[in-house]
Design a protein around this motif. Structure first.
Motif, PDB file in Angstrom:
ATOM      1  N   ALA A 288      -3.373   0.422  -8.639  1.00 58.59           N
ATOM      2  CA  ALA A 288      -3.342   1.872  -8.452  1.00 58.59           C
ATOM      3  C   ALA A 288      -4.565   2.344  -7.670  1.00 58.59           C
ATOM      4  O   ALA A 288      -4.456   3.134  -6.716  1.00 58.59           O
ATOM      5  CB  ALA A 288      -3.276   2.577  -9.802  1.00 58.59           C
ATOM      6  N   ILE A 289      -5.738   1.853  -8.042  1.00 58.93           N
ATOM      7  CA  ILE A 289      -6.972   2.245  -7.355  1.00 58.93           C
ATOM      8  C   ILE A 289      -6.958   1.762  -5.908  1.00 58.93           C
ATOM      9  O   ILE A 289      -7.304   2.497  -4.974  1.00 58.93           O
ATOM     10  CB  ILE A 289      -8.202   1.694  -8.105  1.00 58.93           C
ATOM     11  CG1 ILE A 289      -8.321   2.353  -9.485  1.00 58.93           C
ATOM     12  CG2 ILE A 289      -9.477   1.915  -7.288  1.00 58.93           C
ATOM     13  CD1 ILE A 289      -9.369   1.715 -10.380  1.00 58.93           C
ATOM     14  N   SER A 290      -6.556   0.514  -5.691  1.00 60.52           N
ATOM     15  CA  SER A 290      -6.586  -0.077  -4.352  1.00 60.52           C
ATOM     16  C   SER A 290      -5.589   0.599  -3.410  1.00 60.52           C
ATOM     17  O   SER A 290      -5.909   0.893  -2.252  1.00 60.52           O
ATOM     18  CB  SER A 290      -6.303  -1.581  -4.439  1.00 60.52           C
ATOM     19  OG  SER A 290      -7.276  -2.236  -5.219  1.00 60.52           O
ATOM     20  N   LEU A 291      -4.371   0.853  -3.890  1.00 59.21           N
ATOM     21  CA  LEU A 291      -3.376   1.515  -3.052  1.00 59.21           C
ATOM     22  C   LEU A 291      -3.781   2.944  -2.731  1.00 59.21           C
ATOM     23  O   LEU A 291      -3.619   3.403  -1.590  1.00 59.21           O
ATOM     24  CB  LEU A 291      -2.009   1.506  -3.737  1.00 59.21           C
ATOM     25  CG  LEU A 291      -1.223   0.193  -3.691  1.00 59.21           C
ATOM     26  CD1 LEU A 291       0.028   0.286  -4.562  1.00 59.21           C
ATOM     27  CD2 LEU A 291      -0.842  -0.171  -2.255  1.00 59.21           C
ATOM     28  N   ALA A 292      -4.322   3.653  -3.716  1.00 54.61           N
ATOM     29  CA  ALA A 292      -4.779   5.026  -3.466  1.00 54.61           C
ATOM     30  C   ALA A 292      -5.893   5.036  -2.423  1.00 54.61           C
ATOM     31  O   ALA A 292      -5.927   5.905  -1.545  1.00 54.61           O
ATOM     32  CB  ALA A 292      -5.262   5.656  -4.774  1.00 54.61           C
ATOM     33  N   GLY A 293      -6.781   4.060  -2.499  1.00 55.37           N
ATOM     34  CA  GLY A 293      -7.857   3.968  -1.517  1.00 55.37           C
ATOM     35  C   GLY A 293      -7.349   3.681  -0.121  1.00 55.37           C
ATOM     36  O   GLY A 293      -7.824   4.252   0.870  1.00 55.37           O
ATOM     37  N   ALA A 294      -6.355   2.784  -0.013  1.00 50.63           N
ATOM     38  CA  ALA A 294      -5.794   2.454   1.297  1.00 50.63           C
ATOM     39  C   ALA A 294      -5.070   3.655   1.910  1.00 50.63           C
ATOM     40  O   ALA A 294      -5.171   3.908   3.120  1.00 50.63           O
ATOM     41  CB  ALA A 294      -4.831   1.271   1.163  1.00 50.63           C
ATOM     42  N   VAL A 295      -4.329   4.406   1.073  1.00 46.91           N
ATOM     43  CA  VAL A 295      -3.643   5.605   1.558  1.00 46.91           C
ATOM     44  C   VAL A 295      -4.663   6.639   2.017  1.00 46.91           C
ATOM     45  O   VAL A 295      -4.532   7.239   3.099  1.00 46.91           O
ATOM     46  CB  VAL A 295      -2.739   6.186   0.443  1.00 46.91           C
ATOM     47  CG1 VAL A 295      -2.225   7.570   0.843  1.00 46.91           C
ATOM     48  CG2 VAL A 295      -1.567   5.250   0.171  1.00 46.91           C
ATOM     49  N   ALA A 296      -5.700   6.861   1.221  1.00 49.25           N
ATOM     50  CA  ALA A 296      -6.731   7.831   1.590  1.00 49.25           C
ATOM     51  C   ALA A 296      -7.445   7.426   2.868  1.00 49.25           C
ATOM     52  O   ALA A 296      -7.755   8.267   3.720  1.00 49.25           O
ATOM     53  CB  ALA A 296      -7.731   7.978   0.444  1.00 49.25           C
ATOM     54  N   LEU A 297      -7.691   6.136   3.028  1.00 49.88           N
ATOM     55  CA  LEU A 297      -8.364   5.657   4.235  1.00 49.88           C
ATOM     56  C   LEU A 297      -7.525   5.948   5.482  1.00 49.88           C
ATOM     57  O   LEU A 297      -8.046   6.430   6.493  1.00 49.88           O
ATOM     58  CB  LEU A 297      -8.623   4.153   4.123  1.00 49.88           C
ATOM     59  CG  LEU A 297      -9.155   3.468   5.383  1.00 49.88           C
ATOM     60  CD1 LEU A 297     -10.484   4.072   5.801  1.00 49.88           C
ATOM     61  CD2 LEU A 297      -9.280   1.962   5.155  1.00 49.88           C
ATOM     62  N   GLY A 298      -6.211   5.652   5.417  1.00 53.48           N
ATOM     63  CA  GLY A 298      -5.357   5.892   6.576  1.00 53.48           C
ATOM     64  C   GLY A 298      -5.245   7.357   6.939  1.00 53.48           C
ATOM     65  O   GLY A 298      -5.349   7.737   8.114  1.00 53.48           O
ATOM     66  N   VAL A 299      -5.072   8.204   5.935  1.00 50.33           N
ATOM     67  CA  VAL A 299      -4.883   9.638   6.168  1.00 50.33           C
ATOM     68  C   VAL A 299      -6.179  10.306   6.608  1.00 50.33           C
ATOM     69  O   VAL A 299      -6.251  10.960   7.660  1.00 50.33           O
ATOM     70  CB  VAL A 299      -4.325  10.316   4.901  1.00 50.33           C
ATOM     71  CG1 VAL A 299      -4.338  11.830   5.059  1.00 50.33           C
ATOM     72  CG2 VAL A 299      -2.908   9.831   4.620  1.00 50.33           C
ATOM     73  N   PHE A 300      -7.230  10.134   5.822  1.00 51.52           N
ATOM     74  CA  PHE A 300      -8.481  10.821   6.126  1.00 51.52           C
ATOM     75  C   PHE A 300      -9.264  10.133   7.238  1.00 51.52           C
ATOM     76  O   PHE A 300     -10.102  10.753   7.887  1.00 51.52           O
ATOM     77  CB  PHE A 300      -9.315  10.970   4.854  1.00 51.52           C
ATOM     78  CG  PHE A 300      -8.628  11.786   3.800  1.00 51.52           C
ATOM     79  CD1 PHE A 300      -8.216  13.088   4.080  1.00 51.52           C
ATOM     80  CD2 PHE A 300      -8.359  11.257   2.547  1.00 51.52           C
ATOM     81  CE1 PHE A 300      -7.555  13.852   3.118  1.00 51.52           C
ATOM     82  CE2 PHE A 300      -7.698  12.007   1.584  1.00 51.52           C
ATOM     83  CZ  PHE A 300      -7.294  13.313   1.877  1.00 51.52           C
ATOM     84  N   GLY A 301      -8.953   8.846   7.440  1.00 52.07           N
ATOM     85  CA  GLY A 301      -9.533   8.170   8.595  1.00 52.07           C
ATOM     86  C   GLY A 301      -9.022   8.773   9.896  1.00 52.07           C
ATOM     87  O   GLY A 301      -9.766   8.891  10.885  1.00 52.07           O
ATOM     88  N   ARG A 302      -7.739   9.187   9.912  1.00 48.85           N
ATOM     89  CA  ARG A 302      -7.190   9.857  11.099  1.00 48.85           C
ATOM     90  C   ARG A 302      -7.917  11.183  11.334  1.00 48.85           C
ATOM     91  O   ARG A 302      -8.254  11.533  12.479  1.00 48.85           O
ATOM     92  CB  ARG A 302      -5.692  10.094  10.911  1.00 48.85           C
ATOM     93  CG  ARG A 302      -5.014  10.865  12.050  1.00 48.85           C
ATOM     94  CD  ARG A 302      -5.066  10.086  13.374  1.00 48.85           C
ATOM     95  NE  ARG A 302      -4.456  10.795  14.470  1.00 48.85           N
ATOM     96  CZ  ARG A 302      -3.164  10.709  14.804  1.00 48.85           C
ATOM     97  NH1 ARG A 302      -2.341   9.939  14.102  1.00 48.85           N
ATOM     98  NH2 ARG A 302      -2.700  11.371  15.843  1.00 48.85           N
ATOM     99  N   ALA A 303      -8.185  11.911  10.254  1.00 54.30           N
ATOM    100  CA  ALA A 303      -8.909  13.177  10.386  1.00 54.30           C
ATOM    101  C   ALA A 303     -10.306  12.947  10.943  1.00 54.30           C
ATOM    102  O   ALA A 303     -10.778  13.708  11.805  1.00 54.30           O
ATOM    103  CB  ALA A 303      -8.984  13.875   9.031  1.00 54.30           C
TER     104      ALA A 303
END
Length: 495
Positions: A288-303
């Motif tokens: 749960a922690i790892s997947l949430a981190g990967a999703v946040a990285l992709g989304v906020f990394g684009r920002a």
């Protein structure tokens, strides 16, 4: 390249080799120890080993890259995986741990299937071993592609020598390090390194999104949301552009869990059935922690990229680029090690499972039935080396997409072994002929689907992920053929 990066990476490499040396002294005296760690994995090690060997380089490269390009809608892949993994721990883990030991202490998935269905034992072991080696060669190649991309993006010309590109050197260097500890220490080395690598991966996926959001140039949630709205007003929508076929194809990734040999073999090696619930809770929390981190990285990394006017040629290198840009060299080296951990944990697991199948389900079955433990361990090590070299050759194209290679192999295993494993553990009327029919049907459906391009374009409609038809048809084949060839001699009730 800053000296701090090298310090972190060399420390990481030394730790992995050290674990291999330790494991070689502790758990390579016989084939059960080399291939299954003597079935003595503690819950935490089993849980993080299953998780780390599952996620691979796609967690830090492929998934963030997909979210970077398409938005939050790609998070459905992670949601499907989480659901599938949870069901796998509930349905498969305790039963597989108990039944593989009950059915003559099977050390590999093909060996368990052969013992479970003696009327088709040789055929099941042979076909299973062929499918495992075939798809693992592709799956392992995806990890080596990720390693090559890391070295190309991070080190560039520094490792360009002897006429080989930096990408090629990265592929072979990644393989060499994995081979070193896998060949030496076998399953215990792979599991212990997976545990360490899983901790590193999770920590990196907590640190990176936090710095991208709140560090210099980040701006927090509000600024990120405003920036993404200029890219696409629906970038943060889970449903924007999501069709029924698209939803099924993304969530269906979760079906793959039931048939991944390198994951379910951890269930076979856990210390006892009583340890399964503890391992499940640890593993699902990590996931749960790892997947949430990967999703946040992709989304906020684009920002972050848009807000700061950066240029990213390959979306799958987002983690690498931001690691080099935002952190002190020592931390950058740690983050590079996290990516290598994701890559190596999966590669080592896959190499060992492929090697185990070649050793137990081919060499011992056809070439040397009376091979002693020393010989089997040696053959296992040779097979690890051989499969690794084949995978490195497949990974030779630097334009290969990590997520694409992973999706093909994941579907192949999920369709071929998923229904087979579930039904063999839960349905006592299943027959050996039905098992063989499901195995062949699932694998063939996936390969034909990919060859015809139906995973990208299905008669003018959006493509359907090949695991969906493969899983369904395999399940149907097992049920229909088993009912037509039912036998009472194959299922062994608990005595």
């Amino acid at each position: 390249m800053a000296i701090g990066v090298w310090i972190s990476l060399i420390t990481y490499f030394a730790l992995m080799i050290g674990i291999g040396v330790y494991s070689a002294k502790r758990s390579t005296s016989n084939s059960e120890e080399y291939m299954l760690g003597g079935r003595q994995l503690p819950p935490a090690v089993a849980a993080l080993s299953a998780g780390a060997s599952d996620m691979s380089g796609w967690l830090l490269l492929g998934l963030p890259g997909a979210l970077y390009l398409s938005g939050l809608v790609e998070a459905w892949i992670g949601i499907g995986l989480f659901i599938g993994a949870f069901i796998n721990w509930i349905v498969v883990a305790p039963r597989l741990r108990e039944q593989t030991e009950r059915y003559d202490n099977a050390l590999t998935v093909p060996q368990f299937l052969a013992n479970r269905f003696p009327t088709r034992a040789t055929a099941l072991r042979t076909v299973s071993a062929i499918i495992i080696v075939l798809f693992f060669a592709v799956y392992t190649a995806s990890g080596l592609v990720a390693g090559g991309k890391l070295f190309h993006s991070a080190f560039g010309e520094l490792i360009n020598f002897g006429g080989f590109s930096d990408y090629s050197v990265g592929v072979w260097l990644t393989l060499a390090i994995v081979l070193a500890y896998t060949v030496m220490g076998g399953f215990l080395a792979v599991s212990l390194t997976d545990f360490v690598q899983g901790c590193i991966m999770m920590l990196a996926l907590v640190i990176m999104p936090a710095v991208v959001l709140f560090g210099e140039g980040g701006g927090g949630f509000t600024q990120a949301s405003e920036t993404l709205a200029t890219v696409d007003p629906n970038f943060l929508s889970l449903f924007q552009g999501l069709t029924l076929i698209g939803f099924i194809s993304t969530v269906a990734w979760g079906l793959g869990y039931f048939g991944q040999p390198h994951i379910i073999v951890r269930f076979m090696a856990i210390r006892s059935v009583k340890d399964v619930p503890t391992a499940r809770n640890i593993g699902m929390g990590w996931m749960a922690i790892s997947l949430a981190g990967a999703v946040a990285l992709g989304v906020f990394g684009r920002a972050y990229v848009e807000r700061n006017g950066l240029v990213l040629d390959d979306a799958e290198t987002l983690f690498i680029v931001l690691s080099n840009l935002l952190f002190h060299p020592l931390v950058t080296g740690f983050l590079y090690a996290a990516l290598l951990a994701a890559v190596m944990s999966t590669i080592s697991s896959q190499l060992l499972v492929a090697s185990s199948s070649l050793t137990e389900d081919f060499y011992r079955l056809f070439l040397n039935k009376k091979a002693d433990d020393k010989t089997l361990v040696l053959v296992g090590r040779i097979c690890v080396l051989a499969v690794g070299i084949i995978a490195a050759i497949i990974a030779g194209d630097p334009n290969s997409q990590v997520l694409g290679l992973v999706s093909n192999a994941w579907a192949g295993f999920g369709a071929a072994f998923g229904p087979l494993i579930i039904l063999s553990l839960t349905w006592n009327r299943m027959s050996g002929t039905g098992a063989l029919a499901g195995l062949v049907t699932g694998a063939a459906t996936v390969m034909i689907w990919i060859a015809l391009g139906w995973n990208s374009n299905f008669f003018g409609l959006p493509g359907i992920y090949e695991i969906v038809p493969g899983f369904i048809l395999s399940w149907i084949a097992i049920v229909l053929v088993s009912k037509a060839t039912a036998t009472d001699t194959e299922f062994r009730p608990i005595s």
